[in-house]
Write an enzyme that holds these catalytic residues in place. Sequence first.
Site, PDB file in Angstrom:
ATOM      1  N   TYR A   1      66.597  50.677   9.846  1.00 46.95           N
ATOM      2  CA  TYR A   1      67.433  51.877   9.984  1.00 46.95           C
ATOM      3  C   TYR A   1      68.749  51.733   9.236  1.00 46.95           C
ATOM      4  O   TYR A   1      69.282  52.697   8.692  1.00 46.95           O
ATOM      5  CB  TYR A   1      67.694  52.173  11.457  1.00 46.95           C
ATOM      6  CG  TYR A   1      66.584  52.982  12.074  1.00 46.95           C
ATOM      7  CD1 TYR A   1      66.308  54.267  11.600  1.00 46.95           C
ATOM      8  CD2 TYR A   1      65.805  52.475  13.090  1.00 46.95           C
ATOM      9  CE1 TYR A   1      65.284  55.003  12.133  1.00 46.95           C
ATOM     10  CE2 TYR A   1      64.769  53.213  13.633  1.00 46.95           C
ATOM     11  CZ  TYR A   1      64.515  54.482  13.161  1.00 46.95           C
ATOM     12  OH  TYR A   1      63.510  55.222  13.678  1.00 46.95           O
TER      13      TYR A   1
ATOM     14  N   GLU B   1      47.400  32.864  26.399  1.00 48.56           N
ATOM     15  CA  GLU B   1      47.357  33.871  25.339  1.00 48.56           C
ATOM     16  C   GLU B   1      48.156  35.107  25.700  1.00 48.56           C
ATOM     17  O   GLU B   1      48.915  35.614  24.900  1.00 48.56           O
ATOM     18  CB  GLU B   1      45.908  34.243  25.036  1.00 48.56           C
ATOM     19  CG  GLU B   1      45.792  35.233  23.883  1.00 48.56           C
ATOM     20  CD  GLU B   1      44.372  35.383  23.370  1.00 48.56           C
ATOM     21  OE1 GLU B   1      43.550  34.490  23.623  1.00 48.56           O
ATOM     22  OE2 GLU B   1      44.076  36.412  22.733  1.00 48.56           O
TER      23      GLU B   1
ATOM     24  N   ASP C   1      41.495  32.693  24.653  1.00 49.81           N
ATOM     25  CA  ASP C   1      40.145  33.240  24.786  1.00 49.81           C
ATOM     26  C   ASP C   1      39.169  32.439  23.940  1.00 49.81           C
ATOM     27  O   ASP C   1      39.541  31.841  22.929  1.00 49.81           O
ATOM     28  CB  ASP C   1      40.113  34.698  24.323  1.00 49.81           C
ATOM     29  CG  ASP C   1      40.826  35.620  25.299  1.00 49.81           C
ATOM     30  OD1 ASP C   1      41.100  35.156  26.427  1.00 49.81           O
ATOM     31  OD2 ASP C   1      41.121  36.778  24.921  1.00 49.81           O
TER      32      ASP C   1
END
Lengths: 384, 645
Positions: free
Chosen positions: A116, A212, A264
């Site tokens: 910005y 995770e 995972d």
Amino acid sequence: MAKKRPVRKTKPAKKLSKSIVGKDRQTLQALRQVADTVVKTATRSRPPHLDIPSRSLRNVRYNKSKRFIEMGKGTNRRELFNLSQAKAYMQTMLVASGCKQLIEQQKTTSIRGLYYLLKHTIEGTKEETFDDQSDCDPVIEDLEVLLSALREELHVYASNRGTLVGNLVLNDSGDQIDCSRMGSGGYSIPSIVEDDVVEFVRCDAEFVLHVEKDTVWRRFNEDKFWKEYNCILTHGQGQPPRGVRRLLYRLHNELGLPVYCLLDNDPWGYYIYSVIKQGSINLAYESKRMAIPDARFLGLRSKDYQRCELTPSVQIALSDNDIKRAKQIAEYPWFKHKRAWQKEIELMLKNGFKLEVEALISKDISYVTEVYVPERLEEGDYLD
Amino acid sequence: MAAAQKEISVSEFFAKNRHLLGFDNPRKALLTTVKEAVDNSLDACEEAGIVPEIWVELVAINGKRYRVSIQDNGPGIVKKQIPLIFGKLLYGSKFHRLQMSRGQQGIGISAAGMYGMLTTGQPVKIISKISVRKPAHYYEIQIDTKTNKPEILNGRGDGVDIPPGEKGRKYMEKHGIDWVAFYEGEDGQPGKEIRSGTRVTIELEAKYQRGRGSVDEYLEQTAIANPHVTIHFTDPDGNTTVYRRSTTELPPEPKEIKPHPYGVELGRLVTMLKDAKSMTLSQFLTGSFSRVSPAVARRICEAAGLSTRASTRKIGRAEADKLYEAIQATKISSPSTDCIAPIGESLLLKGLHQVVPGEFYCAATRPPAVYRGNPFQVEVALAYGNRNTAKKITLEQLTELLGQSDARTLRQFLLLTFDGIGADGAEKILKTAGFGTRQSPSKLKPKDIARLHEAMRDVNISEGQTMQVLRYANRVPLQFKQRDCAITEAVMSTNWRSYGLSQSRGQLPSGPVTVLVHIASVWVPFTSESKEAIAAYPEIQRELRLGLQSVGRKLGMYLRRRKRVAQQGERRSIFLRYLGEVASAVSQINGADRDELYEHLVKVAKRMTAEADVKLDRQGRPIEEEVDFGDNVLIVESEPPGLAP
């Protein structure tokens, strides 16, 4: 024709405030060098360009002795007078000037804030300097590699993503924080965790458990796993941002804590581990400050489906993409020569399904904290 | 039955078959009348070495009747000849000779007079003056269709002589005889007195309508191909348009030639032999044909098995036949081509530029060639692009123009005010702006004007335009039967795609292009007596093709370069767009002088995109070696491309 920017008053670079010291001074020097080169080339009527170290797969290599990914010497030339690069060149210069302002004013901002700060309509056109943030982010990374300065040194940070809890007391920007008394939310890991921001005061923990995602982390925090097993519990919301990785690195290297990862059982999980351990291709230039070659992969393992007697309903079939990805990962030089890893990936492919950590909840809500992780730690059953 | 058989006069025949001469309908009759008169005037002026100035005046008598007057500043006609020229069909000086001229048969103007007489009963009025001091002759003539002979109505069958000077002018005023006595001077003052000239006035049933195949179009096209002519045209509404000459140089006078042996048919050969006085065959051949030397004559005679000494009297049918075949078999060099006076590349460019708005012009004149023993020459010129003034106008200017305009509709306003819009373009603009076709330009609110302005800027009027083909034969524009003409055929069969235009198979290419094709010949092979289309002889087609290709190549070069320049300009504008930002950022970092740095960067940018400057620099400098268009190319400067950030 000559465009006059409305704000054109530039403070002479020499009048730097005295408080800018050390690293900031170096970074400013590097920025100024880039700008000086532009002036020099333009004065000699030559087309200016930047040689930016390449952040592509071709320009990284695995350093076997250091055991992480290193950036090669390849560079990409970015020319102002090249149709496809002109805008990128302009953006690079803009980001450089933005960072210079930040350092000079001793302020930091998010990458979105920087976007910005620099976004405006190019005078006389309807074109924006940056169309959206995805235009700006890679330019920041370009500047990092160009100056071989870290994002933090440019006073730019990413949004906080990742949380920490455990027997650790630290000093964050002057505030003493006891990470064992963080309630259910935990300590939000900032993106800049250099020692001038985050300072370790006291640590009683014996290891770090990195999970995770948030849901798993909550399970562990609610069950006060870290209290019982005296560890530091972190998560990085999937692929951990550099703040988390840098903090893990510091915990590992400065406090000597081993890092265990609970991810995972799928190619994505393997990849997260690979990034924590060896560094990522994109940020290869930061590997030496982030990669933890000794990080350990605790689970989930392909064999857990049988070992934990899970039901078929928790299986998630591997997609074609997963299979492709898994094969790629198996070919990574740091996995290629590890038989355990080859077997692990082979078994997943043979299973034909993946498993999420949450799958263990099907056994019991607290199975993962009370049985699975303690057993693995006990057995020392992890992949390296 | 036998009693019913009788001779038919030429006049009677054409009175019944007026379409053969171009009088099929009232509109075309008007055009043909003007055309025949103007053609004759131009021929007369050029022959006499006078720079032609022509006045064409159309007056509407009522809805169906018009009075057409054409005056020239030519040499005038001697008294004796006037009735014959205007009152007898097939009377002329041009039919029997082989010389390049506009008129050929000597039918035209007398046929127009006959048509007028048939439709209105009014005689043809002629004033002719051969010198300032001599009296002008005034005749009112009718043609007797039965006998094909002129009948003089005034002055008891002898015409009237009007004395020169002031006295004569008073007489003319009194009797209502029009005559332009002075050239146009400066500031509306009368200029020099017109020394000589002819004015013919015909009243006829006609229809005046602008557009395709109109008098306006004919005069405009005549002006293009005849840049040495000034035409004053007053239309039935009383508006006068002047096509001014861009040169005072007359085209070189074409020489008269003898026929070439190859172009003579057997029947003609027999007639020529019969007409010839008693002489040897060799004398006959060398004397009546061009390019036949005694040596060539001997070879012809040998091939025919005849003696060179044989008398022409003794050549019978069979011998003539042999002679004809021998001529075809003998190698005879092509006829000399100095009998043709092409317009010339530079004059073509001038003429085209004067009338057709565009940005690129080029012209090519082919070397003379021969068909059937008749020399001819093809010239091609091309104009590309419309310098569309409508696109560049500011809102203020438009408002002002609208206020000044006395046009009845917006459509008319657009057509009259701006070059190169065209009827289609005007329609498109009005449609885009959401106006009706009959919208008056005087009652627009500022909001409406803004809308019109926007539409004028946005509408791409060159889209969907097809190539305009201007056809000329001996400097006379051909306006009808475009499809049957060898020129159109040649334009359509040329592959314009390779020159950067789009073109559907077997169609005219599209784009803002005008092609001018001129065939000059001692005998132009028209497909019919009304002289509207050119017959497709293979030799002519070949020359047309080569001529079109040579202008096409130049156009292709120009379009490619223009595209490249545009691309470079675009490139530069992209660079320039970012230079300001780069300069500001750099000076922000190291405190360098922002403006100085910017100047340096702009300099580099200009150097890197030098191609875009080609147009800017060219003024006064020779075209750079890289793109050499060759001779006779005219490029009209447009504004520099892509420098605006």
